[in-house]
Design a protein around this motif. Structure first.
Motif, PDB file in Angstrom:
ATOM      1  N   ARG A   1       0.827  -1.199   0.000  1.00  0.00           N
ATOM      2  CA  ARG A   1       0.000   0.000   0.000  1.00  0.00           C
ATOM      3  C   ARG A   1       0.869   1.259   0.000  1.00  0.00           C
ATOM      4  O   ARG A   1       0.538   2.240  -0.676  1.00  0.00           O
ATOM      5  CB  ARG A   1      -0.935  -0.016   1.210  1.00  0.00           C
ATOM      6  N   TYR A   2       1.932   1.229   0.736  1.00  0.00           N
ATOM      7  CA  TYR A   2       2.848   2.375   0.756  1.00  0.00           C
ATOM      8  C   TYR A   2       3.472   2.574  -0.621  1.00  0.00           C
ATOM      9  O   TYR A   2       3.590   3.695  -1.122  1.00  0.00           O
ATOM     10  CB  TYR A   2       3.947   2.170   1.797  1.00  0.00           C
ATOM     11  N   PHE A   3       3.854   1.443  -1.236  1.00  0.00           N
ATOM     12  CA  PHE A   3       4.448   1.522  -2.569  1.00  0.00           C
ATOM     13  C   PHE A   3       3.474   2.146  -3.568  1.00  0.00           C
ATOM     14  O   PHE A   3       3.844   3.034  -4.346  1.00  0.00           O
ATOM     15  CB  PHE A   3       4.870   0.132  -3.045  1.00  0.00           C
TER      16      PHE A   3
ATOM     17  N   ALA B   1       3.849   5.423  -5.831  1.00  0.00           N
ATOM     18  CA  ALA B   1       3.802   5.215  -7.277  1.00  0.00           C
ATOM     19  C   ALA B   1       2.732   6.083  -7.930  1.00  0.00           C
ATOM     20  O   ALA B   1       2.891   6.524  -9.071  1.00  0.00           O
ATOM     21  CB  ALA B   1       3.559   3.740  -7.578  1.00  0.00           C
ATOM     22  N   GLU B   2       1.622   6.322  -7.234  1.00  0.00           N
ATOM     23  CA  GLU B   2       0.552   7.150  -7.779  1.00  0.00           C
ATOM     24  C   GLU B   2       0.860   8.632  -7.661  1.00  0.00           C
ATOM     25  O   GLU B   2       0.566   9.418  -8.572  1.00  0.00           O
ATOM     26  CB  GLU B   2      -0.765   6.820  -7.057  1.00  0.00           C
ATOM     27  N   GLU B   3       1.455   9.038  -6.549  1.00  0.00           N
ATOM     28  CA  GLU B   3       1.734  10.456  -6.326  1.00  0.00           C
ATOM     29  C   GLU B   3       3.063  10.895  -6.938  1.00  0.00           C
ATOM     30  O   GLU B   3       3.242  12.060  -7.296  1.00  0.00           O
ATOM     31  CB  GLU B   3       1.743  10.755  -4.818  1.00  0.00           C
ATOM     32  N   LEU B   4       4.014   9.928  -7.015  1.00  0.00           N
ATOM     33  CA  LEU B   4       5.393  10.233  -7.434  1.00  0.00           C
ATOM     34  C   LEU B   4       5.939  11.419  -6.639  1.00  0.00           C
ATOM     35  O   LEU B   4       6.635  12.288  -7.164  1.00  0.00           O
ATOM     36  CB  LEU B   4       5.443  10.503  -8.951  1.00  0.00           C
ATOM     37  N   ASN B   5       5.601  11.393  -5.364  1.00  0.00           N
ATOM     38  CA  ASN B   5       6.043  12.448  -4.445  1.00  0.00           C
ATOM     39  C   ASN B   5       5.905  11.889  -3.026  1.00  0.00           C
ATOM     40  O   ASN B   5       4.799  11.566  -2.590  1.00  0.00           O
ATOM     41  CB  ASN B   5       5.174  13.700  -4.626  1.00  0.00           C
ATOM     42  N   PHE B   6       7.030  11.771  -2.318  1.00  0.00           N
ATOM     43  CA  PHE B   6       7.002  11.157  -0.991  1.00  0.00           C
ATOM     44  C   PHE B   6       6.219  12.011   0.009  1.00  0.00           C
ATOM     45  O   PHE B   6       5.545  11.484   0.888  1.00  0.00           O
ATOM     46  CB  PHE B   6       8.435  10.909  -0.501  1.00  0.00           C
TER      47      PHE B   6
ATOM     48  N   LEU C   1      11.129  -2.684   1.238  1.00  0.00           N
ATOM     49  CA  LEU C   1      10.504  -3.423   0.151  1.00  0.00           C
ATOM     50  C   LEU C   1      11.492  -3.664  -0.986  1.00  0.00           C
ATOM     51  O   LEU C   1      11.578  -4.773  -1.531  1.00  0.00           O
ATOM     52  CB  LEU C   1       9.287  -2.654  -0.366  1.00  0.00           C
ATOM     53  N   GLU C   2      12.249  -2.635  -1.344  1.00  0.00           N
ATOM     54  CA  GLU C   2      13.241  -2.770  -2.416  1.00  0.00           C
ATOM     55  C   GLU C   2      14.310  -3.789  -2.037  1.00  0.00           C
ATOM     56  O   GLU C   2      14.733  -4.604  -2.881  1.00  0.00           O
ATOM     57  CB  GLU C   2      13.877  -1.410  -2.711  1.00  0.00           C
ATOM     58  N   ASN C   3      14.725  -3.778  -0.778  1.00  0.00           N
ATOM     59  CA  ASN C   3      15.739  -4.731  -0.326  1.00  0.00           C
ATOM     60  C   ASN C   3      15.216  -6.161  -0.396  1.00  0.00           C
ATOM     61  O   ASN C   3      15.933  -7.082  -0.785  1.00  0.00           O
ATOM     62  CB  ASN C   3      16.176  -4.405   1.102  1.00  0.00           C
ATOM     63  N   GLU C   4      13.939  -6.334  -0.022  1.00  0.00           N
ATOM     64  CA  GLU C   4      13.365  -7.686  -0.041  1.00  0.00           C
ATOM     65  C   GLU C   4      13.201  -8.190  -1.465  1.00  0.00           C
ATOM     66  O   GLU C   4      13.418  -9.365  -1.750  1.00  0.00           O
ATOM     67  CB  GLU C   4      12.024  -7.681   0.687  1.00  0.00           C
ATOM     68  N   LEU C   5      12.812  -7.280  -2.358  1.00  0.00           N
ATOM     69  CA  LEU C   5      12.647  -7.666  -3.758  1.00  0.00           C
ATOM     70  C   LEU C   5      13.973  -7.817  -4.478  1.00  0.00           C
ATOM     71  O   LEU C   5      14.065  -8.519  -5.489  1.00  0.00           O
ATOM     72  CB  LEU C   5      11.796  -6.620  -4.488  1.00  0.00           C
ATOM     73  N   GLY C   6      14.979  -7.129  -3.972  1.00  0.00           N
ATOM     74  CA  GLY C   6      16.262  -7.112  -4.660  1.00  0.00           C
ATOM     75  C   GLY C   6      16.192  -6.318  -5.938  1.00  0.00           C
ATOM     76  O   GLY C   6      16.863  -6.633  -6.933  1.00  0.00           O
TER      77      GLY C   6
ATOM     78  N   TYR D   1       6.554  -2.388 -13.722  1.00  0.00           N
ATOM     79  CA  TYR D   1       6.045  -3.759 -13.817  1.00  0.00           C
ATOM     80  C   TYR D   1       5.393  -4.174 -12.501  1.00  0.00           C
ATOM     81  O   TYR D   1       4.285  -4.721 -12.479  1.00  0.00           O
ATOM     82  CB  TYR D   1       7.187  -4.718 -14.155  1.00  0.00           C
ATOM     83  N   PHE D   2       6.069  -3.869 -11.397  1.00  0.00           N
ATOM     84  CA  PHE D   2       5.583  -4.246 -10.075  1.00  0.00           C
ATOM     85  C   PHE D   2       4.239  -3.564  -9.780  1.00  0.00           C
ATOM     86  O   PHE D   2       3.307  -4.181  -9.261  1.00  0.00           O
ATOM     87  CB  PHE D   2       6.623  -3.877  -9.023  1.00  0.00           C
ATOM     88  N   LYS D   3       4.144  -2.292 -10.138  1.00  0.00           N
ATOM     89  CA  LYS D   3       2.914  -1.553  -9.907  1.00  0.00           C
ATOM     90  C   LYS D   3       1.744  -2.192 -10.662  1.00  0.00           C
ATOM     91  O   LYS D   3       0.654  -2.381 -10.103  1.00  0.00           O
ATOM     92  CB  LYS D   3       3.065  -0.103 -10.352  1.00  0.00           C
ATOM     93  N   GLY D   4       1.962  -2.524 -11.929  1.00  0.00           N
ATOM     94  CA  GLY D   4       0.902  -3.115 -12.733  1.00  0.00           C
ATOM     95  C   GLY D   4       0.371  -4.414 -12.145  1.00  0.00           C
ATOM     96  O   GLY D   4      -0.837  -4.664 -12.140  1.00  0.00           O
ATOM     97  N   LYS D   5       1.279  -5.219 -11.636  1.00  0.00           N
ATOM     98  CA  LYS D   5       0.872  -6.493 -11.053  1.00  0.00           C
ATOM     99  C   LYS D   5       0.202  -6.318  -9.699  1.00  0.00           C
ATOM    100  O   LYS D   5      -0.792  -6.980  -9.386  1.00  0.00           O
ATOM    101  CB  LYS D   5       2.097  -7.415 -10.916  1.00  0.00           C
ATOM    102  N   ILE D   6       0.732  -5.416  -8.884  1.00  0.00           N
ATOM    103  CA  ILE D   6       0.214  -5.229  -7.526  1.00  0.00           C
ATOM    104  C   ILE D   6      -1.173  -4.602  -7.525  1.00  0.00           C
ATOM    105  O   ILE D   6      -2.018  -4.937  -6.691  1.00  0.00           O
ATOM    106  CB  ILE D   6       1.204  -4.377  -6.694  1.00  0.00           C
ATOM    107  N   VAL D   7      -1.429  -3.689  -8.456  1.00  0.00           N
ATOM    108  CA  VAL D   7      -2.759  -3.058  -8.513  1.00  0.00           C
ATOM    109  C   VAL D   7      -3.833  -4.121  -8.664  1.00  0.00           C
ATOM    110  O   VAL D   7      -4.847  -4.122  -7.951  1.00  0.00           O
ATOM    111  CB  VAL D   7      -2.833  -2.050  -9.686  1.00  0.00           C
ATOM    112  N   ASN D   8      -3.640  -5.062  -9.583  1.00  0.00           N
ATOM    113  CA  ASN D   8      -4.615  -6.127  -9.799  1.00  0.00           C
ATOM    114  C   ASN D   8      -4.736  -7.035  -8.582  1.00  0.00           C
ATOM    115  O   ASN D   8      -5.837  -7.447  -8.199  1.00  0.00           O
ATOM    116  CB  ASN D   8      -4.234  -6.952 -11.029  1.00  0.00           C
ATOM    117  N   GLN D   9      -3.585  -7.323  -7.979  1.00  0.00           N
ATOM    118  CA  GLN D   9      -3.595  -8.204  -6.808  1.00  0.00           C
ATOM    119  C   GLN D   9      -4.360  -7.579  -5.648  1.00  0.00           C
ATOM    120  O   GLN D   9      -5.146  -8.247  -4.971  1.00  0.00           O
ATOM    121  CB  GLN D   9      -2.150  -8.521  -6.380  1.00  0.00           C
ATOM    122  N   LEU D  10      -4.139  -6.292  -5.414  1.00  0.00           N
ATOM    123  CA  LEU D  10      -4.816  -5.617  -4.308  1.00  0.00           C
ATOM    124  C   LEU D  10      -6.311  -5.470  -4.573  1.00  0.00           C
ATOM    125  O   LEU D  10      -7.125  -5.532  -3.651  1.00  0.00           O
ATOM    126  CB  LEU D  10      -4.182  -4.250  -4.044  1.00  0.00           C
ATOM    127  N   GLN D  11      -6.684  -5.263  -5.835  1.00  0.00           N
ATOM    128  CA  GLN D  11      -8.106  -5.190  -6.176  1.00  0.00           C
ATOM    129  C   GLN D  11      -8.782  -6.529  -5.906  1.00  0.00           C
ATOM    130  O   GLN D  11      -9.887  -6.585  -5.365  1.00  0.00           O
ATOM    131  CB  GLN D  11      -8.276  -4.784  -7.632  1.00  0.00           C
TER     132      GLN D  11
END
Length: 287
Positions: free
Chosen positions: A7-9, A13-18, A39-44, A63-73
């Motif tokens: 969710r944080y990612f 990713a949507e705001e492109l602003n921390f 998260l980046e460290n875990e994903l490598g 790529y990660f965003k595209g996959k995660i959006v569907n998964q979270l939905q």
């Protein structure tokens, strides 16, 4: 990897602003940056390109965003369905029904549901077909027992049973009845026209097929009241034939009318509403 990381990612990713993402998530920026780093460290894999001017997704991040959006939905859908099932089993189940139907079957239905779902609160509402349709469209009822026709794009239905019509009269006061036309000079008791207009009009139409217009003096919105008025000699009526089995009084007689006059009783539910309870109810009533 935890759900909050995803969710944080997505927020970043949507705001492109921390800063904006942290405000959206109602957390401060340092913990958000730390969670993204974890998260980046875990994903490598590096998910964002960051500098003082902008934040951008890397190719891996896109790529990660595209996959995660569907998964979270999908996950959100599962959560909502799980909650719905829980509410059905442990919450309230609302059934609307018309009075001119099988009251003993409804009693047995409540007994069945109580045994199968002991924590379920069952609420019964005796409501006209027109009002049930509105309530079903607004999801204020889980199941409706109504009379056809049903015209709505928001409701689905199945046929419970097809019933016919019978003349009911007091046999102590009226004798030698052979045909509905014999009642042309009698007082009639009908359902209230404003309460059940389609049903009312169908009874008038039946009388017209027998060559007369009924003299409707008394009206009621409850079948039991209509039966009692007839029983007390205040008129005659036309009722669904199924009522012969539930209103057995020595002073009442039922005369079956032409079978071309019929009425369908439907089991209706809100469209696209999946319910374990409704499936059980329909199976029980149709069984």
């Amino acid at each position: 990897m935890e759900l909050r990381h995803l969710r944080y990612f997505l927020a970043v990713a949507e705001e492109l602003n921390f800063t904006k993402a942290s405000e959206k998530l109602c957390i401060s920026q340092p913990p958000l940056s730390r969670q993204i780093k974890e998260l980046e460290n875990e994903l490598g894999a590096k998910l964002f390109e960051r500098n003082n001017k902008k934040v951008a997704l890397t190719e891996a991040g896109k790529y990660f965003k595209g996959k995660i959006v569907n998964q979270l939905q999908d996950l959100e859908s599962v959560v909502l369905k799980t909650r719905k099932i829980s509410e059905n089993v442990n919450g309230e189940y609302r059934i609307g029904y018309i009075s001119s139907t099988l009251s003993d079957k409804i009693t047995k239905l409540v007994q069945f549901l109580t045994e199968k779902y002991p924590f379920l609160k069952i609420k019964l509402y005796e409501v006209s077909t027109a009002k049930q349709i509105t309530a079903l469209e607004q999801n204020k009822l889980d199941l409706g027992i109504i009379r056809a026709p049903l015209i709505s794009t928001k409701i689905t239905s199945s046929l419970w049973f097809r019933d016919f019509y019978s003349l009911v009269y007091n046999n102590k006061l009226i004798q030698n009845v052979e045909d509905l036309a014999d009642m042309k000079d009698k007082v009639f008791v009908f359902f209230n026209k404003g309460y059940a207009p389609i049903y009312y009009n169908s009874l008038v139409e039946i009388c017209s097929k027998y060559g007369f217009t009924p003299n409707v003096v008394h009206e009621s919105n409850n079948i039991n009241s209509i039966i009692q008025l007839v029983r007390n000699g205040l008129g005659v009526s036309i009722v669904p034939s199924i009522l012969k089995n539930t209103h057995k009084y020595s002073e009442l007689s039922f005369l079956d009318l032409d079978i071309k006059f019929s009425t369908d009783v439907l089991l209706a539910k809100p469209k696209n509403e999946e319910s374990q309870i409704t499936d059980s109810v329909v199976s029980f009533l149709l069984g």
